[in-house]
Design a protein around this motif. Structure first.
Motif, PDB file in Angstrom:
ATOM      1  N   ASP A 267      17.791  42.873  39.668  1.00  0.00           N
ATOM      2  CA  ASP A 267      18.695  44.142  38.899  1.00  0.00           C
ATOM      3  C   ASP A 267      19.348  43.410  37.925  1.00  0.00           C
ATOM      4  OD1 ASP A 267      19.822  46.414  38.687  1.00  0.00           O
ATOM      5  OD2 ASP A 267      21.421  46.108  40.228  1.00  0.00           O
ATOM      6  N   ASP A 268      18.499  43.464  36.726  1.00  0.00           N
ATOM      7  CA  ASP A 268      18.634  42.886  35.635  1.00  0.00           C
ATOM      8  C   ASP A 268      19.709  43.570  34.695  1.00  0.00           C
ATOM      9  OD1 ASP A 268      18.750  40.940  33.576  1.00  0.00           O
ATOM     10  OD2 ASP A 268      16.613  41.568  32.622  1.00  0.00           O
ATOM     11  N   LEU A 269      20.802  43.154  34.557  1.00  0.00           N
ATOM     12  CA  LEU A 269      21.727  43.943  33.789  1.00  0.00           C
ATOM     13  C   LEU A 269      22.351  42.766  32.667  1.00  0.00           C
ATOM     14  CD1 LEU A 269      23.889  45.756  36.674  1.00  0.00           C
ATOM     15  CD2 LEU A 269      22.056  46.765  34.898  1.00  0.00           C
ATOM     16  N   SER A 270      21.469  41.885  32.409  1.00  0.00           N
ATOM     17  CA  SER A 270      22.052  40.963  31.615  1.00  0.00           C
ATOM     18  C   SER A 270      22.433  41.505  30.117  1.00  0.00           C
ATOM     19  CB  SER A 270      21.045  39.840  31.246  1.00  0.00           C
ATOM     20  OG  SER A 270      19.688  40.477  30.844  1.00  0.00           O
ATOM     21  N   HIS A 271      21.676  42.650  29.824  1.00  0.00           N
ATOM     22  CA  HIS A 271      22.065  43.261  28.342  1.00  0.00           C
ATOM     23  C   HIS A 271      23.569  43.751  28.184  1.00  0.00           C
ATOM     24  CE1 HIS A 271      20.443  46.379  31.183  1.00  0.00           C
ATOM     25  NE2 HIS A 271      21.241  47.292  30.143  1.00  0.00           N
ATOM     26  N   LEU A 272      24.115  43.768  29.299  1.00  0.00           N
ATOM     27  CA  LEU A 272      25.443  44.467  29.766  1.00  0.00           C
ATOM     28  C   LEU A 272      26.291  43.672  29.479  1.00  0.00           C
ATOM     29  CD1 LEU A 272      25.048  47.265  32.340  1.00  0.00           C
ATOM     30  CD2 LEU A 272      25.180  47.824  29.724  1.00  0.00           C
TER      31      LEU A 272
ATOM     32  N   GLU B  93      29.547  41.539  30.743  1.00  0.00           N
ATOM     33  CA  GLU B  93      29.825  41.119  32.233  1.00  0.00           C
ATOM     34  C   GLU B  93      30.837  41.591  32.944  1.00  0.00           C
ATOM     35  OE1 GLU B  93      30.855  37.032  34.477  1.00  0.00           O
ATOM     36  OE2 GLU B  93      29.834  36.836  32.812  1.00  0.00           O
ATOM     37  N   ASP B  94      31.543  42.234  32.315  1.00  0.00           N
ATOM     38  CA  ASP B  94      32.887  43.188  32.919  1.00  0.00           C
ATOM     39  C   ASP B  94      32.529  44.408  33.266  1.00  0.00           C
ATOM     40  OD1 ASP B  94      32.392  43.705  30.250  1.00  0.00           O
ATOM     41  OD2 ASP B  94      34.818  44.150  30.083  1.00  0.00           O
ATOM     42  N   MET B  95      31.220  44.887  32.810  1.00  0.00           N
ATOM     43  CA  MET B  95      30.824  46.395  33.042  1.00  0.00           C
ATOM     44  C   MET B  95      29.383  46.436  34.100  1.00  0.00           C
ATOM     45  SD  MET B  95      30.879  48.063  29.326  1.00  0.00           S
ATOM     46  CE  MET B  95      30.190  49.554  29.680  1.00  0.00           C
ATOM     47  N   ARG B  96      29.006  45.129  34.132  1.00  0.00           N
ATOM     48  CA  ARG B  96      27.816  45.022  35.491  1.00  0.00           C
ATOM     49  C   ARG B  96      27.972  45.810  36.749  1.00  0.00           C
ATOM     50  NH1 ARG B  96      25.757  39.095  33.474  1.00  0.00           N
ATOM     51  NH2 ARG B  96      25.506  39.687  31.197  1.00  0.00           N
ATOM     52  N   MET B  97      29.242  45.446  37.244  1.00  0.00           N
ATOM     53  CA  MET B  97      29.531  45.980  38.707  1.00  0.00           C
ATOM     54  C   MET B  97      29.609  47.552  38.648  1.00  0.00           C
ATOM     55  SD  MET B  97      29.768  45.309  41.650  1.00  0.00           S
ATOM     56  CE  MET B  97      29.967  43.596  41.656  1.00  0.00           C
ATOM     57  N   SER B  98      30.359  47.981  37.756  1.00  0.00           N
ATOM     58  CA  SER B  98      30.396  49.543  37.482  1.00  0.00           C
ATOM     59  C   SER B  98      28.962  50.049  37.121  1.00  0.00           C
ATOM     60  CB  SER B  98      31.553  49.811  36.587  1.00  0.00           C
ATOM     61  OG  SER B  98      31.062  49.391  35.208  1.00  0.00           O
ATOM     62  N   TYR B  99      27.980  49.462  36.490  1.00  0.00           N
ATOM     63  CA  TYR B  99      26.748  50.075  36.119  1.00  0.00           C
ATOM     64  C   TYR B  99      25.971  49.896  37.616  1.00  0.00           C
ATOM     65  CZ  TYR B  99      26.582  51.222  31.553  1.00  0.00           C
ATOM     66  OH  TYR B  99      26.889  51.819  30.322  1.00  0.00           O
TER      67      TYR B  99
END
Length: 126
Positions: A34-39, A41-47
Motif C-alpha cells: 500500500d504505497d502511500l509514500s507520496h503523502l 507521513e502524518d496523513m498516511r493513516m487517515s488515507y
C-alpha cells in the motif's frame, strides 16, 4: 510493553484460537503493498482508513469520469450526442482543475509527474 499492547495481543491470540482469523483475505499470503509514500507521513493513516472504507477522493472520481466521457465521445456518431458529451467533459475537466488548484495539488510533484500523461489521455485524438 504497555497495557494496551498486552490487551491487543491477548485479543489477537484469542481470535486465532477461536478460528476467527482463518478466512481473512490474503490469509497465508503477502499483503499487497500500500504505497502511500507520496503523502506526508502524518496523513498516511487517515488515507489508508478512507481507502479501506471504500472512500475515493473526488479528484480520482472526476479523472475516471473524464476518461470515460472521452472514450464515449470517441465512440459517439451523432453530432448532438457528441456536443452533449463535449459539454459534460468540459464541465468535469473544469471542476477537476478547480479542485486540484483548491487542494494545492497542481503544484504537487506527483501531479506534475503525471499531469502530461493525464492531459494526453483526456485530449488524445483517435
Amino acid at each position: 510493553m504497555s497495557i494496551f499492547s498486552r490487551l491487543a495481543e491477548q485479543k489477537i491470540e484469542e481470535a486465532v484460537r477461536n478460528g476467527e482469523l482463518d478466512n481473512l483475505p490474503f490469509a497465508g499470503k503477502k499483503l499487497p503493498i500500500d504505497d502511500l509514500s507520496h503523502l506526508p507521513e502524518d496523513m498516511r493513516m487517515s488515507y489508508r482508513i478512507m481507502k479501506n472504507a471504500g472512500y475515493v477522493p473526488e479528484e480520482v472520481t472526476l479523472r475516471k469520469e473524464c476518461v470515460q466521457l472521452y472514450d464515449l465521445l470517441g465512440a459517439a456518431r451523432n453530432e448532438g450526442e457528441q456536443d452533449q458529451l463535449r459539454r459534460k467533459l468540459n464541465e468535469k475537466q473544469l471542476r477537476l482543475q478547480l479542485l486540484m488548484e483548491q487542494r494545492g495539488l497542481s503544484a504537487n510533484s506527483a501531479f506534475a509527474q503525471y499531469e502530461t500523461q493525464v492531459r494526453d489521455r483526456l485530449t488524445r485524438e483517435e
